[in-house]
Enzyme design. Structure first.
Site, PDB file in Angstrom:
ATOM      1  N   TRP A  64       0.825  -1.217   0.000  1.00 45.16           N
ATOM      2  CA  TRP A  64       0.000   0.000   0.000  1.00 45.16           C
ATOM      3  C   TRP A  64       0.854   1.259   0.000  1.00 45.16           C
ATOM      4  CZ3 TRP A  64      -4.310  -1.120  -1.955  1.00 45.16           C
ATOM      5  CH2 TRP A  64      -4.974  -2.308  -1.646  1.00 45.16           C
ATOM      6  N   ASP A 101      -1.645   6.385   6.234  1.00 38.43           N
ATOM      7  CA  ASP A 101      -2.743   5.493   5.865  1.00 38.43           C
ATOM      8  C   ASP A 101      -2.939   4.559   7.052  1.00 38.43           C
ATOM      9  OD1 ASP A 101      -4.424   3.543   4.886  1.00 38.43           O
ATOM     10  OD2 ASP A 101      -3.165   3.012   3.160  1.00 38.43           O
ATOM     11  N   LYS A 157     -12.334  -1.714   6.760  1.00 39.85           N
ATOM     12  CA  LYS A 157     -11.534  -2.666   7.528  1.00 39.85           C
ATOM     13  C   LYS A 157     -11.973  -2.728   8.983  1.00 39.85           C
ATOM     14  CE  LYS A 157      -8.837  -3.633   4.054  1.00 39.85           C
ATOM     15  NZ  LYS A 157      -7.872  -2.659   3.555  1.00 39.85           N
TER      16      LYS A 157
END
Ligand SMILES: *Cc1c(COP(=O)(O)O)cnc(C)c1O
Length: 347
Positions: free
Chosen positions: A88, A157, A181
């Protein structure tokens, strides 16, 4: 998702707050909906212990859009530092290049398969910000603490750990997390931003990509994902009122993670954790079998025993138990019992 939240949403599905309609059928300009969105922001700030120097934004497009939006606002033609700890953060770096920023790699654990969080950084001289991924969902690593010596505000993030532990955001200017999530339904991206930092963005950014638009219009410049915001609000209240806050959920999360990591470590090598011990994530526990030929059997049998989603990310294989906030200790115990049984049969 926490079951009490699903039950509450179900109970209110046909008549939300006496409107005789589902919340989905109310206009986002309706007073009650606006009040719900405002309350959701307030409860979130309360949970995090943040004051009015922070603003909560309800965006869309997931973390993936934030990868582009952040450099587009703050670093076009300028240097921004990135710490690469997995897929990511690699993507975030690549998006920065695409929008015309000059990303600088301040550290990377790529050479060691992203098994750890680097603790030494080669910052550039005057970066616009320092970007990191606080929990690496694919590799099962997490930052135990954040850099204190960065030459610019931190941006993170936090998609796969948001609200799993109390956070010291004093060095941060922006934090983003896709709701899917640890918070609620997909379609909502939560952004925490300091408005004074947002003011430093460049001009002429398209409205929907400009953080100031969301700040000025309280995330209602266009139609926000109302249902997802509503469910996220129920989750925030569940965390506050039923769990008792972020310190409490952290304790519960640590107990689950310790129990599972202990089982892995004490299996005599039959199971093997993939992340370095000092960088292990309490959210995503990644592991392999000493005998890789048995991994498919393990996953098949786990599925038969009603344990879904234990396969590792498709880019790395192996196993991954994502033990997010809503997964209770009993579920982890069921997995550990299954692992012991499996080892007894095949070990
Ligand atoms: C799941 C995940 C993403 C995915 O981003 P979306 O665009 O929201 O699908 C990004 N970053 C992290 C850390 C993730 O766990």
């Amino acid at each position: 998702m926490p079951v009490p939240v699903l039950e509450r949403a179900a109970a209110e599905m046909l008549d939300w707050q006496g409107t005789g309609m589902s919340i989905m059928e109310n206009s986002h300009r309706d007073k009650k909906v606006v009040a719900m969105a405002e309350e959701t922001q307030a409860v979130l700030l309360e949970l995090l212990g943040l004051g009015s120097e922070w603003k909560v934004l309800f965006c869309q497009g997931g973390a993936s859009l934030q990868f582009a939006m952040i450099p587009l606002n703050f670093a076009v033609g300028e240097v921004a530092d990135y710490i690469d700890t997995g897929m990511w953060s690699t993507k975030a770096y690549q998006e920065a290049e695409i929008v015309g920023a000059k990303p600088h790699l301040a550290a990377s654990s790529k050479a060691d398969d992203f098994t750890y969080i680097p603790r030494e950084y080669k910052y550039s001289e005057k970066p616009r910000y320092v970007y990191l991924t606080s929990n690496n969902t694919v590799r099962g690593t997490q930052w135990p603490s954040f850099p204190q010596d960065a030459p610019a505000p931190l941006i993170a993030d936090m998609s796969s750990e948001f609200l799993s532990r109390p956070l010291d955001l004093s060095k941060f200017a922006l934090v983003h997390a896709g709701a899917q999530k640890n918070v609620g339904p997909a379609g909502l991206t939560i952004v925490l931003i300091r408005p004074d930092f947002a003011e430093t963005a460049r001009k002429n950014v398209p409205h929907m990509l400009d953080y100031r638009t969301y700040i000025e219009h309280d995330s209602m410049f266009n139609t926000p994902p109302v249902f997802a915001i509503y469910v996220a609000g129920l989750v925030f209240k569940w965390l506050r009122d039923e769990i008792g806050g972020l310190a409490k959920i952290q304790k519960l999360n640590q107990a689950k993670a310790e129990y599972l990591y202990n089982a892995i470590d004490q299996s005599g090598g039959f199971y093997r954790g993939t992340a370095r011990v000092d960088s292990r994530s309490p959210m995503n526990v990644t592991f392999r079998l000493a005998n890789p030929d048995l991994e498919k059997t393990f996953l098949d049998e786990a599925k038969k025993a009603n344990m879904a989603g234990l396969n590792g990310h498709r880019s790395v294989g192996g196993m991954r138990a994502s033990i997010y906030n809503a997964v209770d200790f009993q579920a982890v115990k069921t997995l550990v019992d299954f692992m012991a049984e499996f080892q007894k049969k095949r070990g």
